[in-house]
Design a protein around this motif. Structure first.
Motif, PDB file in Angstrom:
ATOM      1  N   LYS A  55       0.822  -1.204   0.000  1.00  0.00           N
ATOM      2  CA  LYS A  55       0.000   0.000   0.000  1.00  0.00           C
ATOM      3  C   LYS A  55       0.857   1.255   0.000  1.00  0.00           C
ATOM      4  CE  LYS A  55      -3.770  -2.531   0.628  1.00  0.00           C
ATOM      5  NZ  LYS A  55      -3.126  -3.840   0.849  1.00  0.00           N
ATOM      6  N   SER A  56       1.960   1.225   0.736  1.00  0.00           N
ATOM      7  CA  SER A  56       2.866   2.377   0.735  1.00  0.00           C
ATOM      8  C   SER A  56       3.426   2.627  -0.656  1.00  0.00           C
ATOM      9  CB  SER A  56       4.013   2.155   1.722  1.00  0.00           C
ATOM     10  OG  SER A  56       3.538   2.127   3.054  1.00  0.00           O
ATOM     11  N   ILE A  59       0.805   4.439  -2.747  1.00  0.00           N
ATOM     12  CA  ILE A  59       0.793   5.861  -2.398  1.00  0.00           C
ATOM     13  C   ILE A  59       2.040   6.546  -2.965  1.00  0.00           C
ATOM     14  CG2 ILE A  59       0.868   7.520  -0.501  1.00  0.00           C
ATOM     15  CD1 ILE A  59      -1.831   6.100  -0.833  1.00  0.00           C
ATOM     16  N   ASN A 101       5.449   2.719   6.726  1.00  0.00           N
ATOM     17  CA  ASN A 101       4.867   3.124   7.998  1.00  0.00           C
ATOM     18  C   ASN A 101       5.633   2.511   9.171  1.00  0.00           C
ATOM     19  OD1 ASN A 101       2.898   4.417   9.663  1.00  0.00           O
ATOM     20  ND2 ASN A 101       1.871   2.458   9.930  1.00  0.00           N
ATOM     21  N   PRO A 155      -3.811  -0.829   6.560  1.00  0.00           N
ATOM     22  CA  PRO A 155      -3.380   0.542   6.244  1.00  0.00           C
ATOM     23  C   PRO A 155      -4.538   1.393   5.725  1.00  0.00           C
ATOM     24  CG  PRO A 155      -1.822  -1.063   5.376  1.00  0.00           C
ATOM     25  CD  PRO A 155      -3.031  -1.839   5.832  1.00  0.00           C
ATOM     26  N   SER A 158      -3.021   5.608   7.945  1.00  0.00           N
ATOM     27  CA  SER A 158      -1.583   5.776   7.690  1.00  0.00           C
ATOM     28  C   SER A 158      -1.306   6.091   6.225  1.00  0.00           C
ATOM     29  CB  SER A 158      -0.810   4.536   8.122  1.00  0.00           C
ATOM     30  OG  SER A 158      -1.296   3.377   7.465  1.00  0.00           O
ATOM     31  N   THR A 159      -2.031   5.426   5.318  1.00  0.00           N
ATOM     32  CA  THR A 159      -1.807   5.708   3.892  1.00  0.00           C
ATOM     33  C   THR A 159      -2.359   7.083   3.529  1.00  0.00           C
ATOM     34  OG1 THR A 159      -3.793   4.383   3.420  1.00  0.00           O
ATOM     35  CG2 THR A 159      -1.650   3.330   3.084  1.00  0.00           C
ATOM     36  N   THR A 160      -3.479   7.461   4.150  1.00  0.00           N
ATOM     37  CA  THR A 160      -4.018   8.804   3.908  1.00  0.00           C
ATOM     38  C   THR A 160      -3.035   9.864   4.381  1.00  0.00           C
ATOM     39  OG1 THR A 160      -6.290   8.001   4.167  1.00  0.00           O
ATOM     40  CG2 THR A 160      -5.940  10.367   4.377  1.00  0.00           C
ATOM     41  N   THR A 162       0.186   9.594   4.639  1.00  0.00           N
ATOM     42  CA  THR A 162       1.333   9.617   3.724  1.00  0.00           C
ATOM     43  C   THR A 162       0.994  10.385   2.462  1.00  0.00           C
ATOM     44  OG1 THR A 162       1.941   7.426   4.554  1.00  0.00           O
ATOM     45  CG2 THR A 162       3.029   8.172   2.548  1.00  0.00           C
TER      46      THR A 162
END
Length: 326
Positions: A55-56, A59, A101, A155, A158-160, A162
């Motif tokens: 997911k990171s 993003i 994260n 996530p 945390s992804t928001t 980022t």
């Protein structure tokens, strides 16, 4: 048995949690954030390389795309793919932004030493200031959240966080570069904004055989027939009755309707009797959006503009030609 929940309430709860977390992240925009922005701004001919996994990584792709489209040379390199040749995309002097994260993603950690050997600078966006990734990084920007929106910790917040931090970096860089709408349009010629900002009147105007032009002395019958044949919604009146003649007036369909209120005189009129003298016009080099604004932002909207060059009529542009520019 069906497990019923209040779907609307649950949906709103997600917004509440993520908004709360973003407010906390805002307070983490500090001198490290400022240092990272300045590092990127002063990169010169080098580029920003965003890397991450899962997911990171997704993003990270968006952040790289935003940077690239707003004046910063940037690419995304998947951390796993970097191990199998994509490290070749990284050059000495580049800034590599690692996104994780936890700060301990195996795929990200495995490329840190190779990146150092290449001679690139490592910085990071992480929620763990004590992680291995943070220890490798010259600058650590804290994107740590207290709460994800679901109990299993997938996530979300945390992804928001980022994503918004990436937007904040891009926005600051745009300010530093005085990045304008026209600059943006250069990178988005196919997008709706790019089209609005890049198109000139000359790109859309009607010229040549399409252009209805008559003289002041032409009779009303000729005006009506020209309006009907050319289907431009107006006839330009020039000093010599020809294209490239000095513009002296315009006759629109509205002018014809008003003239018809005087039925007994109508067929005795010539163009000069019903034309609008010294009409509003536009230059061919003007932006198409300017022409649209000129037509719309008036007490009485107009649907057609003569296009002139050195006072001479060379074209015509209609509001219909500009539909879709807003």
């Amino acid at each position: 048995m069906e497990n019923k929940i209040g779907i609307i309430d649950e949906g709103k709860k997600v917004f509440e949690i993520e908004i709360d977390e973003l407010k906390k992240i805002k307070d983490k925009v500090d001198e490290n954030f400022e240092k990272l922005v300045n590092m990127i701004f002063n990169l010169g001919k080098n580029k920003v390389v965003i890397t991450g996994i899962g997911k990171s990584g997704i993003i990270g792709e968006k952040i790289a795309a935003t940077l690239a489209s707003t004046g910063t040379s940037a690419i995304f390199v998947n951390s796993a793919e970097a191990l199998h040749g994509d490290l070749g995309m990284i050059s000495e002097g580049d800034i590599v932004v690692g996104i994780s994260n936890s700060g301990n993603s195996d795929e990200v950690l495995s490329i840190l030493e190779p990146i150092k050997k290449i001679g690139a600078k490592i910085v990071c966006l992480t929620g763990n200031k004590n992680s291995t990734l943070a220890k490798y990084s010259e600058v650590v920007v804290n994107i740590g959240v207290d709460k994800e929106v679901c109990s299993i910790g997938a996530p979300t917040s945390s992804t928001t966080a980022t994503l918004v931090m990436g937007d904040a970096i891009a926005a600051c860089l745009m300010k530093l570069r005085n990045f304008t709408k026209n600059d943006f349009a250069k990178y988005h010629p196919g997008g709706s904004l790019g089209k609005r900002l890049l198109l000139h009147v000359s790109d859309l105007m009607h010229i040549g055989e399409e252009l209805p032009v008559l003289s002041e002395n032409d009779p009303i019958e000729t005006v009506v027939m020209t309006l009907t044949k050319k289907k431009m919604g107006a006839v330009c009146i020039s000093e010599n009755g020809k294209i490239n003649g000095k513009l002296v007036g315009i006759i629109t369909e509205g002018d014809i309707r008003r003239a018809l209120q005087h039925k007994e005189k109508f067929f005795s009129y010539s163009a000069r009797d019903i034309m609008t003298k010294s009409p509003i016009f536009i230059n061919k080099e003007a932006m198409a959006l300017e022409a649209l604004n000129l037509m719309e932002n008036r007490k009485n909207e107009i649907g057609v503009l003569p296009v002139v060059e050195d006072g001479k009529v060379i074209g015509i542009i209609r509001i219909h030609d500009l539909i879709g520019l807003k």
